[in-house]
Design an enzyme around this catalytic site. Structure first.
Site, PDB file in Angstrom:
ATOM      1  N   LYS A 173      -1.410  34.928 -28.876  1.00 35.61           N
ATOM      2  CA  LYS A 173      -0.604  34.668 -27.679  1.00 35.61           C
ATOM      3  C   LYS A 173       0.864  34.945 -27.988  1.00 35.61           C
ATOM      4  O   LYS A 173       1.452  34.340 -28.868  1.00 35.61           O
ATOM      5  CB  LYS A 173      -0.786  33.212 -27.234  1.00 35.61           C
ATOM      6  N   ASP A 178       8.318  30.225 -22.644  1.00 32.93           N
ATOM      7  CA  ASP A 178       7.480  29.654 -21.589  1.00 32.93           C
ATOM      8  C   ASP A 178       8.257  28.590 -20.815  1.00 32.93           C
ATOM      9  O   ASP A 178       8.370  27.449 -21.257  1.00 32.93           O
ATOM     10  CB  ASP A 178       6.209  29.044 -22.208  1.00 32.93           C
ATOM     11  N   LYS A 234       8.536  23.669 -16.169  1.00 32.76           N
ATOM     12  CA  LYS A 234       8.454  22.544 -17.103  1.00 32.76           C
ATOM     13  C   LYS A 234       9.683  21.648 -16.973  1.00 32.76           C
ATOM     14  O   LYS A 234      10.744  22.117 -16.561  1.00 32.76           O
ATOM     15  CB  LYS A 234       8.405  23.087 -18.543  1.00 32.76           C
ATOM     16  N   ASP A 256       6.329  29.660 -28.364  1.00 33.65           N
ATOM     17  CA  ASP A 256       5.063  29.925 -27.678  1.00 33.65           C
ATOM     18  C   ASP A 256       4.482  31.302 -28.029  1.00 33.65           C
ATOM     19  O   ASP A 256       3.439  31.694 -27.513  1.00 33.65           O
ATOM     20  CB  ASP A 256       5.263  29.789 -26.160  1.00 33.65           C
ATOM     21  N   ASP A 308       1.998  27.407 -15.253  1.00 35.90           N
ATOM     22  CA  ASP A 308       2.285  27.015 -16.634  1.00 35.90           C
ATOM     23  C   ASP A 308       1.065  27.180 -17.538  1.00 35.90           C
ATOM     24  O   ASP A 308       1.177  27.099 -18.758  1.00 35.90           O
ATOM     25  CB  ASP A 308       2.792  25.563 -16.665  1.00 35.90           C
ATOM     26  N   GLU A 318      -0.293  29.806 -18.495  1.00 28.90           N
ATOM     27  CA  GLU A 318      -0.125  31.263 -18.547  1.00 28.90           C
ATOM     28  C   GLU A 318      -0.766  31.892 -19.780  1.00 28.90           C
ATOM     29  O   GLU A 318      -1.121  33.073 -19.764  1.00 28.90           O
ATOM     30  CB  GLU A 318       1.364  31.618 -18.490  1.00 28.90           C
ATOM     31  N   ARG A 363      -3.655  31.482 -21.236  1.00 32.23           N
ATOM     32  CA  ARG A 363      -5.035  31.938 -21.016  1.00 32.23           C
ATOM     33  C   ARG A 363      -5.068  33.184 -20.133  1.00 32.23           C
ATOM     34  O   ARG A 363      -5.996  33.987 -20.229  1.00 32.23           O
ATOM     35  CB  ARG A 363      -5.860  30.797 -20.421  1.00 32.23           C
TER      36      ARG A 363
HETATM   37  N1  BES Z   1       2.685  26.721 -24.173  1.00 32.72           N
HETATM   38  C1  BES Z   1       2.135  25.646 -23.434  1.00 32.72           C
HETATM   39  C2  BES Z   1       1.369  24.660 -24.293  1.00 32.72           C
HETATM   40  C3  BES Z   1       2.192  23.691 -25.099  1.00 32.72           C
HETATM   41  C4  BES Z   1       2.883  22.669 -24.490  1.00 32.72           C
HETATM   42  C5  BES Z   1       2.211  23.794 -26.460  1.00 32.72           C
HETATM   43  C6  BES Z   1       3.595  21.777 -25.247  1.00 32.72           C
HETATM   44  C7  BES Z   1       2.910  22.876 -27.216  1.00 32.72           C
HETATM   45  C8  BES Z   1       3.615  21.875 -26.607  1.00 32.72           C
HETATM   46  C9  BES Z   1       1.160  26.181 -22.385  1.00 32.72           C
HETATM   47  O1  BES Z   1       1.488  27.395 -21.828  1.00 32.72           O
HETATM   48  C10 BES Z   1       1.155  25.185 -21.261  1.00 32.72           C
HETATM   49  O2  BES Z   1       2.148  25.040 -20.641  1.00 32.72           O
HETATM   50  N2  BES Z   1       0.023  24.529 -21.078  1.00 32.72           N
HETATM   51  C11 BES Z   1      -0.092  23.539 -20.068  1.00 32.72           C
HETATM   52  C12 BES Z   1      -1.437  23.695 -19.418  1.00 32.72           C
HETATM   53  C13 BES Z   1      -1.580  22.873 -18.172  1.00 32.72           C
HETATM   54  C14 BES Z   1      -0.682  23.400 -17.080  1.00 32.72           C
HETATM   55  C15 BES Z   1      -3.026  22.908 -17.741  1.00 32.72           C
HETATM   56  C16 BES Z   1       0.034  22.176 -20.752  1.00 32.72           C
HETATM   57  O3  BES Z   1      -0.471  22.003 -21.853  1.00 32.72           O
HETATM   58  O4  BES Z   1       0.678  21.310 -20.182  1.00 32.72           O
HETATM   59 ZN    ZN Z   2       2.573  28.628 -22.971  1.00 27.38          ZN
HETATM   60 MN    MN Z   3       2.758  27.216 -20.172  1.00 27.82          MN
END
Ligand code: BES
Ligand code: ZN
Ligand code: MN
Length: 488
Positions: free
Chosen positions: A260, A265, A272, A283, A342, A344, A346
């Site tokens: 990835k 992000d 966020k 990220d 968010d 993104e 996947r």
């Molecule tokens: N890059 C983030 C995941 C992440 C968040 C990694 C905080 C480390 C610390 C990912 O893109 C994301 O935002 N995931 C969301 C998914 C949700 C919207 C289903 C998450 O984990 O909040």
């Molecule tokens: Zn992310």
């Molecule tokens: Mn995200």
């Protein structure tokens, strides 16, 4: 840094010539095998309450009579296993940091196994590289590099070949880890998709890899509607990077690593919160680990083919950004309702997995800072491992154990799939909060139907927060060991 092995002198450790001699003492008492004068010194230090045989304890002694090395460092380890040995060594290295030590010798004493093997040697190389690493690219005021130049691992003559092998492997892994850290620590305005592509090109030139970099036009032609949806909210051009290492016959099925590469992000329109958003520059940790692993593999030259794939873009809330409820068509033809912009990672990975199938891979491992839920589940110790293939999962878990860069297997039961139902597309890109790391993996699994596939969620392991904020370079050690384990 240079790494060597040396036979422990017949006259004992006291005769070792080095700027510092580190003796890792394993077990809960001074090891009986330790010879004088070191044994008496250590026993006395314990009696005086200056040292305890407890993990984390370090004793630095200066110009001890009868000891050739001007600095003598004892570091306690719980046992003689590589893991405990490595953390004791790390503590010792921290204790001599900022001194003028250029040449450092390391010995292991005590425990069931007094003789270090290749895993200890690997640990020496990775711990030493870790101790001297300093991010400086955008910080000219960073302290100057440590003087440490030569690290010598002492051991019995019979172990010399194994130790040399371990040091070489450790040094290659350390270089891969350093590259991953250097990429991931760079801020988002420096480490762009274009920068990652440039790193891949340099890696290819320096190590004889093949590289292809696709731009937006090429990605459109491939029909990567999910990847494109994420990339449409930013002015920063996307890149789709393909790196190839050929160590076996052309026709040999490769191991494919998919990383990835979200270089920042923001969450997009599902933006966020401000707190700690800066950490979303990390990220692209999965992408960085793919580059680092290819570097380590290229340095070691195993007989195997490896393909690294990195979809790279920013996730930004621009005027053309994808909106919650938008439906896009992935390269696989499956449609996706983007309920949360968010989620993104996947979206860019699913198209990369579809692309990966063209290499007819022996296995595909994707590596992603995918979910905050994985951090809640596993903390910062283990990466999350998801795979329906027991043999592949076992190989990856074993690689993590061997590399001291561990993963923990998570479930993928069919029931979790329910969460991704959508009234407007083949699937939604998110489920409810509960089990978020698992539903993310279930989403990816839909694009890996015909692949031997595993997913590593490294959201909790790719970087550290707080005072020690910075990339870890994980899971380059795990991935490198995995690739080596699959070579013929
Ligand atoms: N890059 C983030 C995941 C992440 C968040 C990694 C905080 C480390 C610390 C990912 O893109 C994301 O935002 N995931 C969301 C998914 C949700 C919207 C289903 C998450 O984990 O909040
Ligand atoms: Zn992310
Ligand atoms: Mn995200």
């Amino acid at each position: 840094m240079n790494f060597h092995t040396q036979t422990t002198p017949a006259a004992g450790l006291a005769a070792v010539a080095a700027d510092a001699l580190v003796v890792v003492v394993a077990g809960d008492a001074p090891p009986p095998t330790l010879e004088s004068p070191l044994r008496d010194l250590l026993a006395d230090a314990v009696a005086q309450g200056d040292f305890e045989c407890k993990p984390g304890r370090v004793l630095v002694l200066h110009r001890v009579a009868g000891v050739k090395a001007p600095r003598l460092v004892f570091a306690a380890a719980a046992d003689a296993a590589p893991k405990a040995f490595k953390s004791a060594l790390a503590a010792a290295l921290a204790a001599v940091k900022g001194t003028g030590v250029q040449r450092l010798a390391v010995a292991l004493q005590g425990g069931d196994a007094d003789r270090p093997d290749d895993r200890h040697a690997e640990a020496v190389a990775t711990a030493a590289a870790d101790a001297v690493y300093q991010y400086r690219h955008t910080k000219p005021s960073a302290p100057p590099p440590p003087a440490l130049r030569d690290v010598v691992l002492l051991g019995p003559k019979a172990q010399a070949a194994a130790l040399r092998r371990g040091l070489e492997r450790g040094q290659a892994i350390a270089e891969g880890v350093t590259l991953a850290r250097e990429c991931a620590n760079r801020p988002g305005n420096h480490c762009t998709p274009t920068f990652l592509a440039e790193q891949a090109r340099q890696l290819a030139t320096a190590h004889g890899l093949k590289v292809d970099v696709l731009d937006r036009k090429a990605v459109e032609k491939l029909g990567m509607g999910a990847f494109l949806a994420v990339a449409q909210g930013t002015h920063e051009p996307l890149r789709f990077i393909v790196l190839r290492y050929q160590g076996a016959d052309k026709g040999d099925a490769p191991v494919v690593l998919v990383g990835k590469g979200i270089t920042f992000d923001t969450g997009g329109i599902s933006i966020k919160p401000a707190a700690e958003m800066d950490e979303m520059k990390f990220d692209m940790g999965g992408a960085a680990s793919v580059l680092g692993t290819l570097l380590a593999v290229a340095r070691l030259g195993p007989r195997i083919n490896v393909v690294g794939i990195v979809p790279a873009c920013e996730n930004m809330p621009g005027g053309r950004a994808v909106k919650p409820g938008d439906v896009v068509t992935s390269m696989s033809g499956q449609t996706i309702e983007i309920l949360n912009t968010d989620a993104e990672g996947r979206l860019i990975l699913c198209d990369a997995l579809t692309y990966a199938a063209r290499f007819k891979p022996a296995s595909v491992v994707d590596i992603a800072t995918l979910t905050g839920a994985c951090v809640i589940a596993l903390g910062h110790q283990h990466s999350g491992l998801f795979s329906a293939d027991d043999a592949l999962a076992a190989d990856l878990l074993a690689a993590g154990e061997a590399a001291l860069d561990t993963a923990w297997r998570m479930p993928l039961d069919a029931e979790y799939d329910e969460a991704l139902k959508s009234n407007f597309a083949d699937m939604a890109n998110v489920g409810p909060r509960a089990g978020g790391a698992i539903t993310a993996a279930k989403f990816l699994q839909r694009f890996a139907k015909d692949l031997r596939w595993a997913h590593l969620d490294i959201a909790g392991t790719a970087w550290k927060s707080g005072a020690a904020k910075g990339a870890t370079g994980r899971p380059v050690p795990l991935l490198t060991h995995y690739v080596l384990s699959q070579a013929r």
